[in-house]
Design a protein around this motif. Structure first.
Motif: not given
Length: 273
Positions: A98-123
């Motif tokens: 994105f260009m914001t007030s003359g600066y370049r920014t990087i991101g997401y609009h409206d929605q972001l799904v951020l996958p998280v993978e977890i290795t359990p300490e105790n399976p």
């Protein structure tokens, strides 16, 4: 460059100080500008748990990628209160520029799904994903958000289409993108170190924007200037120390992301050059 980065860091600190001083919101910011929920993704064949943080923004609002650009605010996480979490890995979908007030920014609009993978300490035992996410959200103005989440993952949950789509939209690996070589040269600058990366790779489509991350939390990265020289992409940035001290730069820890119209590319490390 140094002045610009200092102002950006100061602005981020001020926003998050304001967020910390206010009561934490449980799942949403006032007016529902941004909401957060945990998605279930079930178990993987490796025995890990899949989940995701789903951030939903009001139309026209945006939030930032892990390397947000000149005027952006990087998100941060606290996993305090999580249970049976041995290791945790986040997959970032390819962001937009994105260009914001003359600066370049990087991101997401409206929605972001951020996958998280977890290795359990105790399976075999339940996994509780609990914590807080601090982020900046912007439209005509920028405001801080500190959102809480708390959810016991459902190991019997099936494949989640939203998580699958987010995983599919991750940047391509260097191999997938046909990267033949990536080298980095270093030279001292007035206040830090200038890094020039030369990447032999096919075009990612349209105007390519590269981001070079230092792999060291004590270093700030300035805006990366990107140009094409035939089959080679040349990217240059300056790393500045957050505390004024000198730090060695490990090329193997550098992370170069190329954002193009067709796809993004994630390059891990580079050779001397």
């Amino acid at each position: 460059m140094r002045q610009m980065l200092t102002k950006s860091a100061a602005a981020a600190a001020a926003l998050f100080a304001a967020a910390a001083a206010a009561p934490a919101n449980s799942g949403s910011l006032d007016g529902d500008i941004v909401r957060i929920e945990v998605l279930d993704g079930g178990m993987t064949p490796r025995g890990t748990h899949m989940g995701a943080l789903k951030i939903t923004l009001q139309p026209g609002w945006k939030t930032y990628w892990r390397a947000p650009g000149d005027a952006g605010i990087p998100p941060s996480f606290s996993w305090r209160g999580a249970r049976n979490v041995g290791a945790l890995s986040i997959t970032w979908p390819s962001p937009e520029v994105f260009m914001t007030s003359g600066y370049r920014t990087i991101g997401y609009h409206d929605q972001l799904v951020l996958p998280v993978e977890i290795t359990p300490e105790n399976p075999g035992k339940p996994v509780r994903l609990k914590g807080r996410m601090q982020l900046g959200v912007c439209k005509d103005v920028c405001v801080p958000a500190e959102l809480k989440f708390d959810h016991q993952l459902d190991s019997n949950s099936g494949r989640n289409p939203a998580i699958a789509a987010a995983m599919a939209s991750r940047p391509w690996s260097a191999k997938e993108a046909g990267v033949r070589a990536a080298s980095c040269s270093l030279r001292p600058s007035d206040y830090g170190m200038t890094v020039t990366a030369r990447i032999s790779m096919p075009s990612a489509g349209g105007e390519e924007v590269a981001v070079i991350e230092p792999g060291n939390p004590k270093l700030y990265a300035g805006e990366t200037k990107t140009r094409r020289e035939g089959g080679q992409l040349v990217a240059e940035t300056e790393f500045l120390p957050a505390d004024g001290k000198a730090y060695a730069i490990d090329r193997s820890q550098l992370r170069i992301t190329v954002l193009g119209k067709s796809h993004a590319v994630d390059i891990q490390g580079c050779s001397a050059g």
